[in-house]
Design a protein around this motif. Structure first.
Motif, PDB file in Angstrom:
ATOM      1  N   SER A  13       0.834  -1.201   0.000  1.00 26.32           N
ATOM      2  CA  SER A  13       0.000   0.000   0.000  1.00 26.32           C
ATOM      3  C   SER A  13       0.874   1.259   0.000  1.00 26.32           C
ATOM      4  O   SER A  13       2.085   1.181   0.175  1.00 26.32           O
ATOM      5  N   PHE A  18      -4.225  10.881   6.870  1.00 27.63           N
ATOM      6  CA  PHE A  18      -5.610  10.614   7.260  1.00 27.63           C
ATOM      7  C   PHE A  18      -5.847  11.313   8.593  1.00 27.63           C
ATOM      8  O   PHE A  18      -5.272  10.922   9.615  1.00 27.63           O
ATOM      9  N   HIS A  25      -4.692   2.341   3.345  1.00 29.24           N
ATOM     10  CA  HIS A  25      -6.148   2.161   3.217  1.00 29.24           C
ATOM     11  C   HIS A  25      -6.666   0.907   3.928  1.00 29.24           C
ATOM     12  O   HIS A  25      -7.826   0.855   4.314  1.00 29.24           O
ATOM     13  N   THR A  28      -8.074   2.103   7.103  1.00 25.40           N
ATOM     14  CA  THR A  28      -9.008   3.245   7.115  1.00 25.40           C
ATOM     15  C   THR A  28     -10.285   2.960   6.305  1.00 25.40           C
ATOM     16  O   THR A  28     -11.283   3.653   6.489  1.00 25.40           O
ATOM     17  N   ASP A  29     -10.229   1.943   5.414  1.00 27.23           N
ATOM     18  CA  ASP A  29     -11.369   1.705   4.506  1.00 27.23           C
ATOM     19  C   ASP A  29     -12.675   1.414   5.243  1.00 27.23           C
ATOM     20  O   ASP A  29     -13.751   1.665   4.722  1.00 27.23           O
TER      21      ASP A  29
END
Ligand code: PPS
Length: 299
Positions: A13, A18, A25, A28-29
């Motif tokens: 990644s 953020f 991600h 955080t997704d």
């Protein structure tokens, strides 16, 4: 539930900002579901900056709570399923939130690497017990460097010297080590259900630290049980144990490095040059202003 027919799409990644913290991600997704997670009053949250000994504490807490009543857990369920990683969201695998919601145990043990300000509010509202484990910065960055080589979802670590530079800048997954350990330390001043402990103390005297944990958790295991747990959670035993050594995780490449690598205090000396260490110490002094939070880099 995970779908065994779907192939895992393993991709390293990229870091991005953020809410002011460097993240990837995969953590955080699922933000909305994580923030709306409904904690229960007896949930126990195990919080750490990565590589501080999360798995060690998770295993100890699991043994303290369930070692006697459900010994079959120890041989059939890997630790990352017994203690789900709340924020993890990998397509075609169980999400951390689903795993936590489906835990049949009471209490539920839940792991997070989030900085304190990202923790879902229900944990505070329910006044949950929280165990925070911290590890000195130099050993943390070394351990993280090896982990980032072997975990195929992490950003490419690059070479050691650029990695160390990024660590100092806080450009790591879950952000700055300095902000993390200080943020949680500050929280302890206002939130009394937080037990802040240190990896170095655990290495020095695991039995003593388990005693402290028991007092915090309100548990009184027998002397024999405590002895068994203290011996069962030693590094060599956990390294050999397929339920605690992460050998069953598809996103990790053990040819690069084992998850249970060395388990020592002071391995940083095998990685830092003298110049790197001196420069690191200079920056450290500037960032670690609170005299009440002290780390040991040797024991
Ligand atoms: S993770 O990926 O952030 O959840 O990793 P985490 O479990 O926090 O940290 C992994 C490091 O902890 C060491 N470890 C131990 N050290 C001593 N004794 C025991 N029982 C133990 N269990 C885990 C593990 O070896 C990693 O550190 P390094 O320095 O890389 O060996």
């Amino acid at each position: 539930m995970s779908d065994p027919d779907k192939k895992l799409d393993l991709r390293r990644s990229e870091l991005f900002d953020f809410h002011g913290v460097s993240m990837i991600h995969y953590v955080t997704d699922n933000w909305e579901n994580i923030q709306n997670f409904q904690a229960r009053p007896d949930d126990i949250l195990i919080a750490t900056y990565p590589k501080a000994g999360t798995t060690w504490v998770s295993y100890i807490l699991d043994l303290l709570h369930f070692g006697q009543t459900s010994p079959e857990r120890q041989t059939s369920i890997p630790i990352f399923k017994r203690v789900p990683f709340l924020e993890i969201y990998i397509p075609s695998m169980d999400t951390g939130v689903d795993l936590a919601n489906n835990l049949p145990t009471s209490p539920r043990l839940i792991k997070t690497h989030y900085p304190v300000q990202f923790v879902p509010k229900s944990f505070w509202e329910q006044n949950c017990r929280i165990v925070y484990m911290a590890r000195n910065a130099k050993d943390s960055v070394v351990s993280y460097f090896h982990f980032d080589h072997m975990n195929m979802l992490e950003p490419d670590p690059g070479d050691w010297s650029s990695y160390l530079h990024r660590f100092k800048e806080g450009k790591m997954v879950f952000g700055s080590w300095y902000d993390h350990v200080n943020g949680w330390w500050k929280k302890k001043q206002t939130y009394s259900n937080l037990h802040y402990m240190f990896f170095e103390d655990m290495v020095e005297d695991t039995g003593r630290e388990i005693e402290k944990l028991c007092r915090f958790l309100g548990l009184s295991p027998s002397v024999e049980e405590k002895k068994q747990i203290t011996s069962g959670v030693q590094f060599d035993k956990m390294k050999k144990n397929n339920m605690t050594n992460y050998s069953t995780v598809p996103v990790m490449d053990f040819k690069m490095s084992p998850f249970m690598r060395k388990g020592k205090v002071g391995d940083w000396k095998n990685h830092f040059t003298v110049a790197q260490s001196e420069e690191f110490d200079e920056g450290y002094k500037k960032k670690m202003k609170d005299p009440t939070l002290q780390f040991r880099t040797v024991v």
